[in-house]
Design a protein around this motif. Structure first.
Motif: not given
Length: 348
Positions: A73-78, A108-120
């Motif tokens: 979470f801290p990394i994802a926020k930054q 996940s959140f979308v970044y350049h047509n790929r979904a990067i996980p946030l939480y699961w």
């Protein structure tokens, strides 16, 4: 070497030895692309017996701080702050994947047509998720993104009017796809009709504002957008999108929902296209810790691929674009992952 803000976020939760272990595991994961304890223990650079290395890794992965809330979470926020402009609306995708005895629901959140996980979260059952399951995986993400604008996207599994009402109460924008069998009341005083009985024109989107969706009472009114892409040449007739939303701009609804499909290639990257997640048979907590490692590695590879493309040297890594092909052959993740492997092989 991990980026500086990755290091500061991780060192706040881990001791020096634990941080070095994590950094080594992330690098091994990028090299081997096999997210299994057995493979990582085989290659872990520690001059002790194999069984001792395996037990050391098991103890490391069982640490209480090896969770997405503590480490990712801290990394994802930054990460979001650095790579996604402040005024841009984030596309947040809710989806589920299942294999063998595993049932994984991911946001996940979308970044350049790929979904990067946030939480699961892991579901302790087979089949579709319940409203309680969906709320439990979404609440931590809503808290994480409380200062950002985002829209939540979901396919037909997440079409419940209860989830839509809960998002309205949380002041969250959403777009959920409805099954064609859903009944709606298109006009006040009119009877209920199935969605596939409403008039439709391929290529022309239709919108209904503030209509009653399903015959359940007490859930308020929502907007409905219907859209079917045109079929060209000998292509098959595309399915109709029936989209439940609290957005009013029909173009924005179609623009955002198109990003929902970025989760599918993302799941492929986690499985056969990247880290072979299906080969992992760890228990619940260690599996979660391995997913944290995989998410860190996945984000690093995606950023590395972006750098390689920005330098216009991606053609050294693979066949990026081919004649008569509309899209790139390989994603930024693939370019970043295999580009670093190719550079390493030059040492041979």
């Amino acid at each position: 070497m991990l980026p500086s803000f990755y290091q500061s976020c991780l060192k706040s939760q881990l001791s020096d030895a634990q941080f070095i272990t994590l950094e080594i595991l992330v690098n091994l994961l990028q090299q081997e692309r096999r997210i299994t304890i057995e493979r990582l223990a085989t290659l872990f650079p520690q001059p002790i017996l194999f069984e001792s290395r395996r037990r050391n890794l098991q103890r490391f992965l069982s640490l209480p701080q090896m969770t997405p809330e503590a480490l990712w979470f801290p990394i994802a926020k930054q990460w979001i702050k650095q790579h996604i402009p402040r005024g841009q609306i984030l596309q947040i995708v809710l989806d589920r994947t299942q294999w063998n005895r595993h049932n994984l629901m991911m946001v996940s959140f979308v970044y350049h047509n790929r979904a990067i996980p946030l939480y699961w979260t892991w579901l302790d059952k087979q089949g579709q998720s319940s409203l309680r399951d969906q709320q439990s995986v979404l609440q931590p993400v809503f808290r994480l993104l409380k200062k950002r604008r985002f829209v939540l996207l979901g396919d037909r599994e997440f079409h419940s009017i209860e989830l839509a009402a809960w998002c309205v109460a949380k002041n969250v924008l959403f777009i959920f796809r409805l099954p064609k069998s859903t009944t709606v009341q298109p006009e006040a005083g009119a009877g209920f009709s199935r969605l596939d009985d409403l008039p439709q024109s391929p290529g022309i989107p239709e919108q209904y504002l503030q209509i009653q969706v399903t015959q359940k009472r007490g859930f308020g009114r929502h907007n409905l957008v219907m859209y079917q892409k045109r079929a060209y040449a000998q292509s098959t007739t595309p399915e109709v999108w029936y989209l439940l939303t609290n957005l009013t701009d029909i173009n924005q609804v179609l623009f955002h929902y198109d990003f929902r499909f970025c989760i599918e290639p993302g799941f492929k990257d986690f499985k056969s296209g990247g880290y072979h997640l299906e080969d992992c048979h760890a228990d619940f907590h260690r599996f979660t810790a391995l997913l944290v490692l995989m998410t860190i590695a996945y984000s690093l590879a995606s950023v590395q691929g972006k750098r390689i493309r920005k330098k216009q040297v991606q053609q050294y890594v693979g066949r990026v674009k081919e004649p008569k092909r509309a899209h790139y052959r390989h994603s930024r993740f693939w370019i970043g992952l295999y580009g670093s492997l190719w550079i390493g092989s030059l040492n041979l």
